[in-house]
Write a protein that holds these residues in place. Structure first.
Motif, PDB file in Angstrom:
ATOM      1  N   THR A 116       0.826  -1.206   0.000  1.00 49.26           N
ATOM      2  CA  THR A 116       0.000   0.000   0.000  1.00 49.26           C
ATOM      3  C   THR A 116       0.861   1.258   0.000  1.00 49.26           C
ATOM      4  OG1 THR A 116      -0.073   0.135   2.415  1.00 49.26           O
ATOM      5  CG2 THR A 116      -1.765  -1.223   1.324  1.00 49.26           C
ATOM      6  N   PRO A 117       0.304   2.373  -0.467  1.00 47.52           N
ATOM      7  CA  PRO A 117       1.052   3.632  -0.398  1.00 47.52           C
ATOM      8  C   PRO A 117       1.497   3.971   1.016  1.00 47.52           C
ATOM      9  CG  PRO A 117      -0.850   3.874  -1.837  1.00 47.52           C
ATOM     10  CD  PRO A 117      -0.984   2.528  -1.177  1.00 47.52           C
ATOM     11  N   GLU A 118       0.659   3.650   2.006  1.00 51.69           N
ATOM     12  CA  GLU A 118       0.989   3.972   3.394  1.00 51.69           C
ATOM     13  C   GLU A 118       2.197   3.167   3.873  1.00 51.69           C
ATOM     14  OE1 GLU A 118      -2.999   5.041   2.312  1.00 51.69           O
ATOM     15  OE2 GLU A 118      -2.039   3.044   2.301  1.00 51.69           O
TER      16      GLU A 118
ATOM     17  N   ALA B 112       5.319   4.485   2.155  1.00 54.93           N
ATOM     18  CA  ALA B 112       5.714   5.768   2.740  1.00 54.93           C
ATOM     19  C   ALA B 112       6.351   5.569   4.113  1.00 54.93           C
ATOM     20  CB  ALA B 112       4.501   6.687   2.853  1.00 54.93           C
TER      21      ALA B 112
ATOM     22  N   ASN C 211       2.091   1.703  -7.126  1.00 58.44           N
ATOM     23  CA  ASN C 211       2.282   2.424  -5.863  1.00 58.44           C
ATOM     24  C   ASN C 211       3.751   2.775  -5.639  1.00 58.44           C
ATOM     25  OD1 ASN C 211      -0.458   2.246  -5.357  1.00 58.44           O
ATOM     26  ND2 ASN C 211      -0.281   0.487  -3.988  1.00 58.44           N
TER      27      ASN C 211
ATOM     28  N   ALA D 230       4.594   5.732  -7.872  1.00 53.34           N
ATOM     29  CA  ALA D 230       4.032   6.962  -7.302  1.00 53.34           C
ATOM     30  C   ALA D 230       4.889   7.483  -6.155  1.00 53.34           C
ATOM     31  CB  ALA D 230       2.602   6.711  -6.823  1.00 53.34           C
ATOM     32  N   ALA D 231       5.602   6.580  -5.488  1.00 54.60           N
ATOM     33  CA  ALA D 231       6.490   6.969  -4.389  1.00 54.60           C
ATOM     34  C   ALA D 231       7.891   7.314  -4.882  1.00 54.60           C
ATOM     35  CB  ALA D 231       6.565   5.842  -3.363  1.00 54.60           C
TER      36      ALA D 231
END
Length: 406
Positions: A41-43, A46, A97, A100-101
């Motif tokens: 996940t993006p979370e 991150a 994802n 995107a990061a």
């Protein structure tokens, strides 16, 4: 060549601060706690980026997560069973994802059942330090007498099987348990750790999958994910089999230059690339590492620079993790070939002209022996290797610059 360092997360006994003192430029990491086949996940991505970007005292580290190793491919995908289609879709979401990061290099492997395989995680070498080792007799003892795989004895030379039987007869229960634990150790920090029953179950499911079938499954997977990676600007790079020969009756499809070439041609996209691991590939005497870098270099997206010493002729063979400039691979010639490939990329205007590398594995020396970090990933042993590799690369660059100006 961009200097990177593998980090297993907050539980790694080699810290972000240690990496900074080693002088690395970027970090290789993964979400080892996320179950294979599910979405990164993006979370979660991150969160790992924040951990890498922060020193122990809370101040910025100045380094970033640049290479993923690994975004694992599930056994369901490799076998094309169960939820494999869902796992492929989840893999594609995870790639999006990661992009995107800001992470564009993704290492993975397609080894059945086990990741790298060793029989001894702390083999004592001549100078008193320790290294990981694969002993073919010990492995035969595990395969034939501990795992009790049907037909295992036929996969080893008769002399190896006979010596394995003699050696097994001298092992006590603790030694047998330690050998089994070492063989199925898998990736440090991974969410999955196999029991012997798990291994037996997986082997049974691979009974009908030969080398050709596994390769077809791999090409099917790449046909799904590589076009998306190409669109996103992500470089996928497959790590070779480790060791690069069949084990446990399982097929191996990424052990030689010819096997890599076949897969690269089957899905002929620049995103479908190679992690050239000199340690894994170098175990085979028929693999010419500098030559592979020259011939396949356009698709080499990541380099693992480590060395191994073979302890016998033929395959399978015993070997151990050597010092980075020792062992059977000519590391100077390999680094020279990598620098030549970078020069070609710069001339062609490629954005990925600088190839990331890391000092893969390392011998435990000095304070590593008491720190006891993940097997193969000590602080000082890798720092020594990085320093040696850095010196080789700088020396080659200086020589090339002098030749060009003279």
């Amino acid at each position: 060549m961009r200097q990177t360092w593998r980090w297993f997360g907050p539980g790694d006994l080699v810290s972000v601060d240690d990496m900074l003192q080693a002088g690395v430029e970027g970090v290789v990491s993964a979400l080892h706690h996320v179950p294979t086949g599910t979405v990164w996940t993006p979370e979660a991505i991150a969160g790992r980026k924040r951990e890498i970007a922060t020193r122990r005292d809370g101040t910025p580290s100045g380094i970033a997560w640049e290479v993923v190793e690994s975004l694992p491919v599930s056994e369901a995908i490799k076998k094309q069973t169960g939820d494999f289609r869902e796992h492929v879709e989840n893999y594609k979401v995870s790639l999006a994802n990661l992009k995107a990061a800001g992470i564009e290099t993704v290492c993975y492997n397609f080894m059945p059942v086990l990741d790298w395989t060793r029989t001894d995680l702390a083999f004592r070498v001549a100078h008193g330090g320790t290294a990981m080792r694969f002993d073919v007799v010990d492995f035969a003892a595990f395969d034939i007498f501990i795992l009790q795989r049907p037909g295992a004895a036929a996969d080893f030379p008769q002399a190896v099987g006979a010596e394995a039987e003699r050696r097994f007869a001298t092992m006590d229960d603790a030694q047998k348990t330690a050998l089994a634990r070492n063989v199925v150790f898998g990736l440090p920090g991974a969410a999955e750790h196999f029991s012997l029953d798990d291994v037996r179950a997986h082997l049974a499911e691979y009974g009908a999958i030969d080398e050709d079938r596994l390769r077809r499954n791999f090409v099917d997977f790449l046909s799904e994910v590589a076009p998306l990676a190409e669109e996103l600007g992500i470089r996928l790079c497959c790590h070779p089999d480790d060791p690069p020969f069949p084990l446990l009756g399982l097929p191996r499809i990424m052990s030689t230059e010819a096997q890599y070439k076949t897969v690269m041609e089957a899905v002929d996209l620049s995103a479908n690339g190679i992690t050239l691991c000199s340690g894994s590939l170098g175990v085979r005497p028929d693999n010419d590492l500098p030559g592979m870098m020259q011939r396949l270099g356009a698709r080499v997206h990541f380099l693992h620079l480590r060395n191994t010493t073979r302890e016998g002729d033929g395959l399978p063979c015993s070997f151990y993790e050597a010092e980075h400039l020792g062992g059977d691979t000519d590391m100077v010639a390999l680094a020279a070939a990598a620098l030549a490939e970078e020069k070609r990329r710069r001339a062609a205007g490629r954005a990925d002209a600088s190839i990331p590398f890391r000092p893969d594995h390392g011998q435990d020396i000095l304070d590593d022996l008491s720190r006891k970090a993940q097997p193969g990933y000590p602080a000082i042993g890798r720092l020594k290797g990085l320093a040696e590799l850095r010196g080789v690369i700088r020396g080659l660059e200086f020589s090339q610059a002098a030749t060009a100006s003279g």
